[in-house]
Motif scaffolding. Structure first.
Motif, PDB file in Angstrom:
ATOM      1  N   LEU A 274      -5.577  -2.080  -6.900  1.00 47.37           N
ATOM      2  CA  LEU A 274      -4.460  -1.695  -6.873  1.00 47.37           C
ATOM      3  C   LEU A 274      -3.333  -2.957  -6.984  1.00 47.37           C
ATOM      4  O   LEU A 274      -2.315  -2.603  -7.520  1.00 47.37           O
TER       5      LEU A 274
ATOM      6  N   SER B 135      -7.399   2.828 -15.070  1.00 46.29           N
ATOM      7  CA  SER B 135      -6.954   1.986 -13.534  1.00 46.29           C
ATOM      8  C   SER B 135      -7.326   2.980 -12.869  1.00 46.29           C
ATOM      9  O   SER B 135      -8.103   1.795 -12.314  1.00 46.29           O
ATOM     10  N   SER B 136      -7.924   3.439 -12.503  1.00 45.08           N
ATOM     11  CA  SER B 136      -8.673   4.235 -11.523  1.00 45.08           C
ATOM     12  C   SER B 136     -10.146   4.133 -10.771  1.00 45.08           C
ATOM     13  O   SER B 136     -10.565   3.157 -10.482  1.00 45.08           O
TER      14      SER B 136
ATOM     15  N   VAL C  87     -10.649  -0.014 -10.590  1.00 44.48           N
ATOM     16  CA  VAL C  87     -10.247  -0.450  -8.693  1.00 44.48           C
ATOM     17  C   VAL C  87     -11.584   0.341  -8.155  1.00 44.48           C
ATOM     18  O   VAL C  87     -12.670  -0.620  -7.882  1.00 44.48           O
TER      19      VAL C  87
ATOM     20  N   GLN D 171      -0.970  -3.441 -10.848  1.00 48.34           N
ATOM     21  CA  GLN D 171       0.679  -3.067 -11.081  1.00 48.34           C
ATOM     22  C   GLN D 171       1.322  -4.709 -11.442  1.00 48.34           C
ATOM     23  O   GLN D 171       1.996  -4.498 -12.153  1.00 48.34           O
TER      24      GLN D 171
ATOM     25  N   SER E 283      -7.997  -3.469  -2.585  1.00 47.79           N
ATOM     26  CA  SER E 283      -6.043  -3.912  -2.483  1.00 47.79           C
ATOM     27  C   SER E 283      -5.870  -4.655  -3.701  1.00 47.79           C
ATOM     28  O   SER E 283      -5.009  -4.656  -4.115  1.00 47.79           O
TER      29      SER E 283
END
Length: 88
Positions: A27, A42-43, A46, A31, A24
């Motif tokens: 993510l 980005s993944s 994370v 943003q 969370s």
């Protein structure tokens, strides 16, 4: 033995909860800071940074919390005397 088992249980629950909170937070980071998504950057951020950090922090925190609760329970445990019946 009870303390060790509760600490292991806290480690497991904390790791799962921490990983979820880490995802969370990751993510949200993507943003807020508009991280590039070129070739999955980005993944990878994370799932290879935020999720493991969250799992480690959550696991340690959960293990400590459950161990402290188990230790306090052992210290506070008071034997209750049976209730005496009144003779009438």
């Amino acid at each position: 033995m009870k303390i060790a088992l509760l600490a292991l249980l806290g480690l497991a629950f904390g790791a799962v909860g921490g990983a979820a909170l880490g995802i969370s937070a990751g993510l949200a980071w993507i943003q807020i800071f508009k991280t590039s998504n070129f070739e999955g950057d980005s993944s990878m951020l994370v799932f290879f940074t935020f999720m493991p950090l969250g799992a480690v922090i959550g696991g340690i925190g959960g293990a400590l919390l459950f161990a402290v609760l188990a230790i306090r329970d052992a210290e506070i445990a008071i034997e209750h005397e049976p209730v005496r019946r009144r003779d009438r």
